[in-house]
Design an enzyme around this catalytic site. Structure first.
Site, mmCIF file in Angstrom:
data_model
loop_
_atom_site.group_PDB
_atom_site.id
_atom_site.type_symbol
_atom_site.label_atom_id
_atom_site.label_comp_id
_atom_site.label_asym_id
_atom_site.label_seq_id
_atom_site.Cartn_x
_atom_site.Cartn_y
_atom_site.Cartn_z
ATOM 1 N N VAL A 77 0.660 -0.913 -0.274
ATOM 2 C CA VAL A 77 -0.064 0.008 -0.022
ATOM 3 C C VAL A 77 0.905 1.085 -0.008
ATOM 4 O O VAL A 77 1.658 1.046 0.833
ATOM 5 C CB VAL A 77 -1.080 0.301 1.321
ATOM 6 C CG1 VAL A 77 -1.683 1.458 1.506
ATOM 7 C CG2 VAL A 77 -1.934 -1.257 0.977
ATOM 8 N N CYS A 78 0.358 2.691 -0.484
ATOM 9 C CA CYS A 78 1.246 3.322 -1.051
ATOM 10 C C CYS A 78 1.049 3.844 0.432
ATOM 11 O O CYS A 78 -0.008 4.789 0.896
ATOM 12 C CB CYS A 78 1.397 4.243 -1.864
ATOM 13 S SG CYS A 78 1.649 5.491 -2.523
ATOM 14 N N VAL A 79 2.532 4.567 0.736
ATOM 15 C CA VAL A 79 2.373 5.158 2.255
ATOM 16 C C VAL A 79 1.666 6.485 2.117
ATOM 17 O O VAL A 79 0.643 7.051 3.008
ATOM 18 C CB VAL A 79 3.833 5.208 2.554
ATOM 19 C CG1 VAL A 79 4.771 6.007 1.956
ATOM 20 C CG2 VAL A 79 3.997 5.645 4.031
#
Length: 129
Positions: A77-79
């Site tokens: 998941v993209c931070v």
């Protein structure tokens, strides 16, 4: 063939998650490898453990976690996208001083560099919006 999957469609406003999940299952059945599934933009909503689908609806979060566990596929998941949309792991929750974390245990947080590295290690990147 090694495939990298990018999901940027939201949990309830797009078919992206379901289509990507079905694609992954079909690709695995055909003998392909999946380097990772990267969730970006609205796609990060696929990773929340707080969503409660109706009993007759597809439970995307649990479906992804099961697929990941069975096929050893990292769910990344993209931070930045996650923080903007309130999808937090425990470390982020503490840092932001929020009451709860909600990232499902089957998912991990990372930067866009993870997407880039997986793209380089794959033959194709397939995107679902």
């Amino acid at each position: 063939m090694k495939l990298n999957i990018l999901v940027s469609g939201g949990l309830h406003d797009s078919q992206a998650g379901y289509s990507a999940w079905e694609f992954c299952r079909a690709a695995l059945a055909q003998g392909h490898d999946i380097t990772q599934v990267f969730f970006y933009q609205q796609g990060v909503s696929q990773a929340t453990q707080l969503a409660v689908p109706l009993t007759d609806e597809f439970d995307a979060t649990e479906a992804w976690a099961t697929l990941s566990s069975e096929a050893d596929i990292p769910l990344v998941v993209c931070v930045s996208a996650a923080e903007r949309r309130g999808v937090l792991n425990e470390e982020q929750r503490l840092e932001a001083e929020k009451a709860v974390s909600n990232l499902h245990a089957g998912f991990e947080i990372a930067g866009l560099g993870s997407l880039h590295e997986a793209s380089l290690a794959s033959d194709r990147t397939v995107s679902f919006r």
